[in-house]
Write a protein that holds these residues in place. Structure first.
Motif, PDB file in Angstrom:
ATOM      1  N   ILE A 151      18.152 -76.403  53.155  1.00 48.63           N
ATOM      2  CA  ILE A 151      18.072 -75.394  54.093  1.00 48.63           C
ATOM      3  C   ILE A 151      18.684 -75.676  55.329  1.00 48.63           C
ATOM      4  CG2 ILE A 151      16.667 -73.672  55.104  1.00 48.63           C
ATOM      5  CD1 ILE A 151      14.276 -74.507  52.923  1.00 48.63           C
ATOM      6  N   LEU A 152      19.837 -75.189  55.444  1.00 54.54           N
ATOM      7  CA  LEU A 152      20.483 -75.289  56.977  1.00 54.54           C
ATOM      8  C   LEU A 152      20.145 -74.391  57.825  1.00 54.54           C
ATOM      9  CD1 LEU A 152      24.214 -75.964  55.311  1.00 54.54           C
ATOM     10  CD2 LEU A 152      22.580 -77.494  55.948  1.00 54.54           C
ATOM     11  N   ASP A 153      19.512 -73.204  57.645  1.00 58.15           N
ATOM     12  CA  ASP A 153      19.448 -72.115  58.709  1.00 58.15           C
ATOM     13  C   ASP A 153      17.967 -72.099  59.042  1.00 58.15           C
ATOM     14  OD1 ASP A 153      19.053 -69.733  60.069  1.00 58.15           O
ATOM     15  OD2 ASP A 153      20.031 -68.446  58.709  1.00 58.15           O
ATOM     16  N   LYS A 154      17.911 -72.745  60.349  1.00 59.89           N
ATOM     17  CA  LYS A 154      16.603 -73.063  60.965  1.00 59.89           C
ATOM     18  C   LYS A 154      15.878 -71.674  61.472  1.00 59.89           C
ATOM     19  CE  LYS A 154      15.137 -76.741  61.869  1.00 59.89           C
ATOM     20  NZ  LYS A 154      14.444 -77.614  61.084  1.00 59.89           N
ATOM     21  N   THR A 155      16.494 -70.603  61.050  1.00 60.16           N
ATOM     22  CA  THR A 155      16.052 -69.159  61.617  1.00 60.16           C
ATOM     23  C   THR A 155      15.161 -68.587  60.463  1.00 60.16           C
ATOM     24  OG1 THR A 155      17.736 -67.922  61.145  1.00 60.16           O
ATOM     25  CG2 THR A 155      17.761 -68.771  63.375  1.00 60.16           C
ATOM     26  N   LEU A 156      15.314 -69.177  59.169  1.00 59.22           N
ATOM     27  CA  LEU A 156      14.768 -68.446  57.867  1.00 59.22           C
ATOM     28  C   LEU A 156      13.459 -68.465  58.053  1.00 59.22           C
ATOM     29  CD1 LEU A 156      16.954 -70.093  55.187  1.00 59.22           C
ATOM     30  CD2 LEU A 156      17.213 -67.648  56.380  1.00 59.22           C
ATOM     31  N   ARG A 157      12.746 -67.584  57.774  1.00 57.49           N
ATOM     32  CA  ARG A 157      11.124 -67.330  57.817  1.00 57.49           C
ATOM     33  C   ARG A 157      10.836 -66.920  56.281  1.00 57.49           C
ATOM     34  NH1 ARG A 157      11.949 -69.894  61.413  1.00 57.49           N
ATOM     35  NH2 ARG A 157      11.295 -69.470  63.373  1.00 57.49           N
ATOM     36  N   PRO A 158       9.725 -67.681  55.615  1.00 61.86           N
ATOM     37  CA  PRO A 158       9.226 -67.414  54.317  1.00 61.86           C
ATOM     38  C   PRO A 158       8.669 -65.741  54.332  1.00 61.86           C
ATOM     39  CG  PRO A 158       7.579 -68.729  55.581  1.00 61.86           C
ATOM     40  CD  PRO A 158       8.657 -68.595  56.354  1.00 61.86           C
ATOM     41  N   ILE A 159       8.893 -65.582  53.056  1.00 61.31           N
ATOM     42  CA  ILE A 159       8.417 -64.048  52.795  1.00 61.31           C
ATOM     43  C   ILE A 159       7.453 -64.416  51.540  1.00 61.31           C
ATOM     44  CG2 ILE A 159       8.506 -61.503  52.117  1.00 61.31           C
ATOM     45  CD1 ILE A 159      11.380 -61.798  53.762  1.00 61.31           C
ATOM     46  N   LEU A 160       6.290 -64.520  51.738  1.00 58.18           N
ATOM     47  CA  LEU A 160       5.510 -64.864  50.508  1.00 58.18           C
ATOM     48  C   LEU A 160       5.134 -63.558  49.664  1.00 58.18           C
ATOM     49  CD1 LEU A 160       3.037 -67.450  52.122  1.00 58.18           C
ATOM     50  CD2 LEU A 160       5.434 -67.780  51.340  1.00 58.18           C
ATOM     51  N   ASN A 161       5.293 -64.140  48.071  1.00 56.60           N
ATOM     52  CA  ASN A 161       4.794 -63.129  47.223  1.00 56.60           C
ATOM     53  C   ASN A 161       3.356 -63.421  47.157  1.00 56.60           C
ATOM     54  OD1 ASN A 161       4.159 -61.448  45.096  1.00 56.60           O
ATOM     55  ND2 ASN A 161       6.085 -62.121  43.823  1.00 56.60           N
ATOM     56  N   SER A 162       2.382 -62.551  47.469  1.00 56.33           N
ATOM     57  CA  SER A 162       1.236 -62.909  47.548  1.00 56.33           C
ATOM     58  C   SER A 162       0.380 -62.759  46.273  1.00 56.33           C
ATOM     59  CB  SER A 162       0.319 -61.903  48.441  1.00 56.33           C
ATOM     60  OG  SER A 162       0.551 -60.556  47.892  1.00 56.33           O
ATOM     61  N   ALA A 163       1.119 -62.355  45.193  1.00 57.26           N
ATOM     62  CA  ALA A 163       0.699 -62.092  43.721  1.00 57.26           C
ATOM     63  C   ALA A 163       0.762 -63.884  43.059  1.00 57.26           C
ATOM     64  CB  ALA A 163       1.418 -61.273  43.036  1.00 57.26           C
ATOM     65  N   GLU A 164       1.781 -64.488  43.738  1.00 57.46           N
ATOM     66  CA  GLU A 164       2.213 -65.763  43.232  1.00 57.46           C
ATOM     67  C   GLU A 164       1.727 -66.830  43.997  1.00 57.46           C
ATOM     68  OE1 GLU A 164       5.784 -66.082  40.899  1.00 57.46           O
ATOM     69  OE2 GLU A 164       6.143 -64.243  41.144  1.00 57.46           O
ATOM     70  N   VAL A 165       1.828 -66.779  45.337  1.00 57.34           N
ATOM     71  CA  VAL A 165       1.926 -67.857  46.405  1.00 57.34           C
ATOM     72  C   VAL A 165       0.810 -67.353  47.353  1.00 57.34           C
ATOM     73  CG1 VAL A 165       3.213 -69.215  48.100  1.00 57.34           C
ATOM     74  CG2 VAL A 165       4.406 -68.468  45.914  1.00 57.34           C
ATOM     75  N   THR A 166       0.002 -68.337  47.736  1.00 54.01           N
ATOM     76  CA  THR A 166      -1.060 -68.242  48.927  1.00 54.01           C
ATOM     77  C   THR A 166      -0.548 -68.857  50.381  1.00 54.01           C
ATOM     78  OG1 THR A 166      -2.770 -68.459  47.186  1.00 54.01           O
ATOM     79  CG2 THR A 166      -3.443 -68.892  49.794  1.00 54.01           C
ATOM     80  N   SER A 167       0.040 -69.894  50.280  1.00 53.90           N
ATOM     81  CA  SER A 167       0.601 -70.584  51.427  1.00 53.90           C
ATOM     82  C   SER A 167       1.770 -71.332  51.186  1.00 53.90           C
ATOM     83  CB  SER A 167      -0.630 -71.109  52.296  1.00 53.90           C
ATOM     84  OG  SER A 167      -1.037 -72.124  51.328  1.00 53.90           O
ATOM     85  N   LEU A 168       2.604 -71.751  51.943  1.00 56.60           N
ATOM     86  CA  LEU A 168       3.723 -72.666  52.089  1.00 56.60           C
ATOM     87  C   LEU A 168       3.420 -73.532  53.176  1.00 56.60           C
ATOM     88  CD1 LEU A 168       6.295 -72.581  50.378  1.00 56.60           C
ATOM     89  CD2 LEU A 168       7.522 -71.357  52.365  1.00 56.60           C
ATOM     90  N   PHE A 169       3.852 -74.959  52.702  1.00 56.94           N
ATOM     91  CA  PHE A 169       3.612 -76.051  53.612  1.00 56.94           C
ATOM     92  C   PHE A 169       4.961 -76.947  53.239  1.00 56.94           C
ATOM     93  CE2 PHE A 169       0.890 -77.126  50.011  1.00 56.94           C
ATOM     94  CZ  PHE A 169       0.988 -78.527  49.768  1.00 56.94           C
TER      95      PHE A 169
END
Length: 316
Positions: A151-169
């Motif tokens: 990932i080169l773009d440091k401005t990207l922000r996650p958009i979590l699909n709550s039906a599949e993902v609870t959190s990202l780390f």
């Protein structure tokens, strides 16, 4: 698109258009020397050509999305699967899933799944490909291919699909080569080892398979350790990228190479045989597993598969 019966239907999943990645022309933040070498090595890596043909309906991919941390080290994105999922609920995982008819390549499968699960853009400039690894045989009888990107773009922000993902780390990539933790443990976790493993009898192939377990440092909050197939894949990425063995033994005594295990499953597992026949593939024409290489990871053949490995090293 699915191939009709009688045509060349076994998807050549490792054949894809690969744009050239040049670390010296990419907007990457300041890197440590080790991180720069790791990225260059992964970008130069090519998996060996395989004579195995996989049924598309039993194929899947995961995205190993790397990014550069504040100190110039490499991290990998991991997700905590939603507790409502029917399979692997609450597990720590890489974004990914099964091949679908609309997928133009196995790389696209991984990218599409990451976009659907965590909102990672389908943008090759912001998230260029580094390499595609050899596939792994999963316990649920899927052949899973790791696709490594950065990932080169440091401005990207996650958009979590709550039906599949609870959190990202995230987790340091280099830590998959070490038995000691890359972070201070919580007081209640001091008696628990950062890295452990167990050897299990494989359900689909002869012999035992070593299953690794790494703490995330987030267990107090309910996050499960990184284990099983996910851990094995990340160990392999780290071995290839950093060019050294882990300080623990990654394989069980006598463990078959992954290529042999996949060939064994393709020839003898009823689920793979049925899927292959449905796509016009003769499973009995799968190479004899004993005719395939015994090496469990790309050591001796690494130099042969690194094209232009020295490219850019003069500028380090």
């Amino acid at each position: 698109m699915s191939s009709p019966r009688g045509q060349s239907s076994g998807l050549r999943l490792l054949q894809f258009h690969r744009p050239q990645f040049d670390i010296n022309r990419s907007p990457i933040p300041e890197l440590t020397y080790e991180s720069r070498r790791c990225i260059q090595t992964l970008a130069a890596y090519r998996p060996p050509k395989s004579s195995l043909r996989y049924p598309k309906s039993r194929s899947a991919a995961v995205l190993v999305a790397l990014f550069v941390g504040r100190m110039g080290d490499l991290y990998v994105l991991l997700s905590r699967r939603a507790s409502s999922l029917r399979t692997y609920a609450g597990d720590t995982a890489l974004p990914g899933g099964k091949w679908e008819l609309r997928d133009k390549s196995i790389e696209w499968t991984a990218r599409r799944e990451a976009y659907e699960e965590i909102g990672l853009p389908l943008d090759y400039k912001k998230v260029p490909l580094l390499c595609i690894l050899e596939p792994f045989l999963a316990g649920n009888r899927l052949i899973v291919t790791p696709v490594v990107v950065i990932i080169l773009d440091k401005t990207l922000r996650p958009i979590l699909n709550s039906a599949e993902v609870t959190s990202l780390f995230s987790h340091p990539l280099a830590s998959f080569l070490h038995a000691d933790p890359p972070f201070p443990l919580e007081p209640e976790m001091l008696e628990v080892k950062y890295h452990t493993y167990s050897d299990y009898e494989s359900r689909s192939t002869p012999g035992k398979v070593r299953m690794h377990n790494f703490l995330t440092g987030r267990e107090a909050g309910g996050t499960k350790p990184i284990f099983g197939l996910t851990a094995s894949m990340l160990i392999e990425v780290a071995i290839i990228g950093y060019g050294r063995d882990p300080d623990f033994e990654p394989y069980a005594p006598g463990q078959l190479s992954m290529q042999r295990r996949i060939a064994q499953a393709l020839r003898h597992d009823p689920i793979f045989r049925e899927a292959a026949l449905a796509e016009g593939i003769d499973p009995d024409k799968t190479p004899d597993p004993t005719s395939l290489g015994e090496s469990r990871r790309p050591d001796a053949d690494m130099k042969r598969r690194r094209r232009g490995f020295s490219l850019g090293f003069a500028k380090l």
